[in-house]
Scaffold this motif. Structure first.
Motif, mmCIF file in Angstrom:
data_model
loop_
_atom_site.group_PDB
_atom_site.id
_atom_site.type_symbol
_atom_site.label_atom_id
_atom_site.label_comp_id
_atom_site.label_asym_id
_atom_site.label_seq_id
_atom_site.Cartn_x
_atom_site.Cartn_y
_atom_site.Cartn_z
ATOM 1 N N VAL A 10 2.176 -0.499 8.632
ATOM 2 C CA VAL A 10 0.905 -1.005 9.138
ATOM 3 C C VAL A 10 -0.116 -0.977 8.007
ATOM 4 O O VAL A 10 -0.258 0.029 7.318
ATOM 5 N N VAL A 11 -0.776 -2.110 7.781
ATOM 6 C CA VAL A 11 -1.821 -2.186 6.763
ATOM 7 C C VAL A 11 -3.140 -2.457 7.488
ATOM 8 O O VAL A 11 -3.235 -3.406 8.285
ATOM 9 N N LEU A 12 -4.122 -1.595 7.233
ATOM 10 C CA LEU A 12 -5.396 -1.662 7.963
ATOM 11 C C LEU A 12 -6.532 -1.932 6.989
ATOM 12 O O LEU A 12 -6.685 -1.213 6.001
ATOM 13 N N VAL A 13 -7.308 -2.967 7.257
ATOM 14 C CA VAL A 13 -8.493 -3.211 6.428
ATOM 15 C C VAL A 13 -9.707 -3.391 7.340
ATOM 16 O O VAL A 13 -9.576 -3.850 8.480
ATOM 17 N N PRO A 14 -10.884 -2.970 6.873
ATOM 18 C CA PRO A 14 -12.061 -2.854 7.754
ATOM 19 C C PRO A 14 -12.863 -4.144 7.920
ATOM 20 O O PRO A 14 -13.999 -4.216 7.455
ATOM 21 N N LEU A 60 1.362 5.251 9.547
ATOM 22 C CA LEU A 60 2.469 4.288 9.566
ATOM 23 C C LEU A 60 2.497 3.429 8.297
ATOM 24 O O LEU A 60 1.531 2.756 7.970
ATOM 25 N N ASP A 61 3.642 3.455 7.582
ATOM 26 C CA ASP A 61 3.787 2.667 6.353
ATOM 27 C C ASP A 61 3.961 1.178 6.623
ATOM 28 O O ASP A 61 3.783 0.359 5.723
ATOM 29 N N PHE A 72 -10.373 -4.918 15.047
ATOM 30 C CA PHE A 72 -9.988 -3.915 16.022
ATOM 31 C C PHE A 72 -10.876 -4.051 17.251
ATOM 32 O O PHE A 72 -11.963 -4.632 17.182
ATOM 33 N N LEU A 119 -2.262 4.985 14.048
ATOM 34 C CA LEU A 119 -1.798 4.003 13.065
ATOM 35 C C LEU A 119 -1.903 4.519 11.629
ATOM 36 O O LEU A 119 -1.310 3.939 10.721
ATOM 37 N N PHE A 120 -2.657 5.606 11.437
ATOM 38 C CA PHE A 120 -2.958 6.035 10.061
ATOM 39 C C PHE A 120 -1.728 6.479 9.274
ATOM 40 O O PHE A 120 -1.699 6.360 8.057
ATOM 41 N N PRO A 152 0.818 -1.225 0.000
ATOM 42 C CA PRO A 152 0.000 0.000 0.000
ATOM 43 C C PRO A 152 0.852 1.276 0.000
ATOM 44 O O PRO A 152 0.482 2.265 -0.625
ATOM 45 N N SER A 153 1.996 1.239 0.660
ATOM 46 C CA SER A 153 2.816 2.451 0.690
ATOM 47 C C SER A 153 3.490 2.662 -0.672
ATOM 48 O O SER A 153 3.680 3.812 -1.103
ATOM 49 N N HIS A 189 -14.094 1.927 15.122
ATOM 50 C CA HIS A 189 -13.048 2.857 15.551
ATOM 51 C C HIS A 189 -11.673 2.204 15.371
ATOM 52 O O HIS A 189 -11.457 1.066 15.769
#
Lengths: 330, 316
Positions: free
Chosen positions: B277-281, B274-275, B261, B271-272, B123-124, B266
């Motif tokens: 860290v990959v976040l998916v909902p 940070l390269d 999470f 964390l938003f 993603p980054s 929430h």
């Protein structure tokens, strides 16, 4: 009196000369300069042809760091003693193999040192495009999960039919990984590969595209594979189909790819390589169904260390008249 | 299922709603009621409601169940049932079903995808290219995934599917579970800390229970260390989230790929940026194929119950 003759010999023995056309630094430069006398064209104020005719008539080995230099007849003609071009990349489309062969110059490449990383990256892009990982990451990091936005459902990876264009070292490692995801594998190459009886062979890329959900491009860029993925192939792949390119940008007709993505002729793409890197068609920047990366499939410490050792081993073998470790067959 | 009242706790897949309607069910849409008056909504319609369709976030707690004396079955559109009061259901003789197996492949696929995305910084890379900042000669050093030791917390169906995939990347597999399992090629550790100390990538794939709440705590995170990567495709409360955030921000943990999470939706905004860290909902099962299969299981269980046939995937 006992003489440490071997030690003395090696200490005072003249190092073989190695020609470099591009700047190099870091630990790899240190490693090379311990074994070879580096003749650095890039550091000379002389124009390249003058530098070559003045200092390089006896040069036997040339090291090519990045595919930004083209090794063609005119360069080779200026290096009459050359016997080896040691490239650091897996693809050698920047080195004119026919011209080398005519002059008896052998070419070595990265061999299989990049294979695990490139295969991993291809699978990573494939999962990313189908499951919308990068898109989802952007969604969450932009704070859109709090009920404001909506993320479309992804598509299952397991069981997708994957067609591999070029079942070489990288292609076969991609296949091995995706088999564990339950993906049936088929491939296109010049000839069927008897080592892989469980993969279905197609003698045309168009037929491969018709029968698959995903195409992974992992072949070398040659005159035959240039633009091998054209509009017809993309139409055959279809509106839910995706293309993963970890080979070279010019394997795909890039303007047609952009059009096909825009028009929904294909479903998406994961691209690590482009025709004119680092330039990327700007239309792609606005698309949600593509994942773009900066030709980083090989950028791990393991790949760098492996290829550095291989380049040095090839040079050692060349200068001592032993068989090369990763010669490229033309 | 003519005229049977079904309470739906969440906005369902359109396909599920269509199929329930097509079968003649009366739908009670709990998610459309104001949050403060949902129990009231249940009580008002309690004479008609004989079934509940829930999901992993919106199940049925004791109060909801008490408000619905005619409920016979809870068919959850999820594998995890931590939002359903199972004890209460047993007392009341309410049947409970989930949707096992159909999402195993999707969750395992995502776990491997997240691990590669985090380690290779996909993603980054995408963000970097889209920003137009890519210049000749630039590169970011990333981490190889192949060959790294993958440690799995919970070697159930999903854990085994993850192990099978990771093996194709030549990754040695180790795991923690309450008891050793008959997988001689996988290395067993009897504590999460020992597992984390001896792996490069730690994947949370166990069920959420009292014992596994915060199973990834500060000690486990520190054992995983500054080169280690945490992947959570289990449940948010498996991880002590504030400790995780602190470790990532302070560089005590190498990276994380998170699908779940503690207080969804929430997500800690530290964390938003940070390269690593990959976040998916919470999209572990969010594919068209799996959601359709899950809906078919919910429908099949409801149908079986009201036709007095054996349930397809009973839990209680």
């Amino acid at each position: 009196m006992a003489m440490p003759s071997l030690e003395l010999d090696s200490r005072y023995e003249e190092k073989p000369k190695l020609l470099l056309l591009q700047p190099i630094n870091g630990p790899f430069k240190t490693a090379l300069s311990q074994k070879f006398e580096l003749v650095k064209a890039d550091e000379s104020p002389l124009p390249l042809p003058t530098f070559l005719s003045t200092h390089c008539l006896q040069i036997k080995a040339l090291f090519i760091l990045a595919p930004t230099v083209t090794v063609d007849s005119s360069l080779l003609d200026q290096l009459p003693s050359l016997g080896l071009v040691a490239a650091i990349s897996a693809g050698v489309d920047h080195i004119h193999l026919d011209a080398c062969r005519k002059r008896g110059v052998v070419v070595t490449n990265a061999g299989e040192t990049f294979t695990p990383d490139v295969a991993d990256f291809a699978v990573g892009l494939l999962v990313d495009v189908l499951r919308k990982v990068t898109m989802a990451d952007r969604f969450v990091k932009n704070g859109l999960w709090m009920g404001k936005g909506d993320l479309p459902l992804g598509s299952r990876v397991s069981g997708k039919r994957v067609g591999i264009v070029g079942l070489g070292s990288i292609g076969s490692h991609v296949a091995k990984r995706l088999m564990a995801f339950g993906c049936p594998i088929s491939y296109f190459s010049r000839a069927p590969k008897p080592n892989f009886p469980s993969y279905r062979y197609f003698s045309s890329v168009l037929d491969l595209a018709c029968e698959n959900d995903v195409l992974v491009l992992s072949c070398a860029l040659t005159a035959e594979t240039h633009n091998i993925i054209n509009r017809d192939v993309m139409v055959a792949l279809g509106k839910d189909g995706i293309i993963i390119n970890v080979g070279r940008g010019a394997l795909i007709d890039e303007p047609e790819l952009v059009r096909c993505l825009k028009e929904g002729v294909i479903g998406g793409a994961g691209l690590d390589v482009f025709v004119n890197e680092p330039d990327v068609p700007k239309e792609l920047f606005q698309m949600e169904n593509v994942v773009l990366s900066d030709h980083r499939a090989v950028t791990t410490p393991e790949s760098f260390k492996g290829v550095s050792e291989l380049v040095i081993a090839n040079l050692d073998a060349f200068f001592s008249g032993k068989p090369l470790l990763s010669p490229v067959s033309s | 299922m003519e005229k049977i009242g079904v309470l739906i706790t969440h906005q369902p897949l359109p396909y599920l709603e269509q199929e329930l309607t097509r079968r003649g069910c009366r739908l009670f849409r709990l998610w459309e009621a104001p949050e403060t008056s949902r129990l009231e909504f249940c009580r008002e319609n309690s004479a008609a409601i004989r079934a509940i369709v829930g999901n992993s976030n919106f199940g049925a707690d004791a109060a909801t169940i008490d408000a619905l004396p005619k409920v016979e079955i809870i068919a959850s559109f999820s594998v995890g049932l931590d939002k359903v009061d199972l004890v209460k259901c047993k007392e009341r003789g309410i049947r409970v079903t989930n949707t096992p197996d159909v999402l195993t492949d999707d969750v395992a696929d995502l776990a491997i995808g997240l691990a590669i995305s985090v380690m290779r910084r996909i993603p980054s890379a995408d963000k970097y290219v889209r920003s137009g900042a890519w210049k000749k000669g630039d590169y970011t050093l990333t981490t190889r995934f192949s060959g790294k030791t993958v440690g799995i917390l919970g070697l159930g169906r999903i854990g085994i599917a993850i192990a099978k995939r990771a093996e194709a990347f030549d990754c040695p597999i180790s795991y923690y579970s309450r008891t050793e399992k008959p997988y001689p090629n996988y290395t067993y550790y009897s504590t999460p800390v020992d597992l984390a100390s001896n792996c490069d990538v730690l994947v949370v794939a166990c069920a959420l229970t009292e014992e596994t709440h915060h199973i990834v705590n500060r000690a486990v995170i520190d054992a995983l260390g500054p080169k280690g990567v945490l992947i959570n495709i289990g449940r948010g409360p498996h991880v002590d989230e504030s400790e995780l955030v602190a470790a990532l921000v302070e560089g005590r943990l190498g990276g994380a790929g998170l699908d779940v999470f503690e207080n969804e939706p929430h997500v800690p905004d530290e964390l938003f940026g940070l390269d690593n860290v990959v976040l998916v909902p919470h999209v572990g099962s969010a594919t068209i194929e799996t959601r359709t299969a899950m809906a078919d299981l919910v429908l099949g269980n409801l149908e079986a119950h009201f036709l007095n046939k054996p349930l397809l995937t009973p839990v209680v």
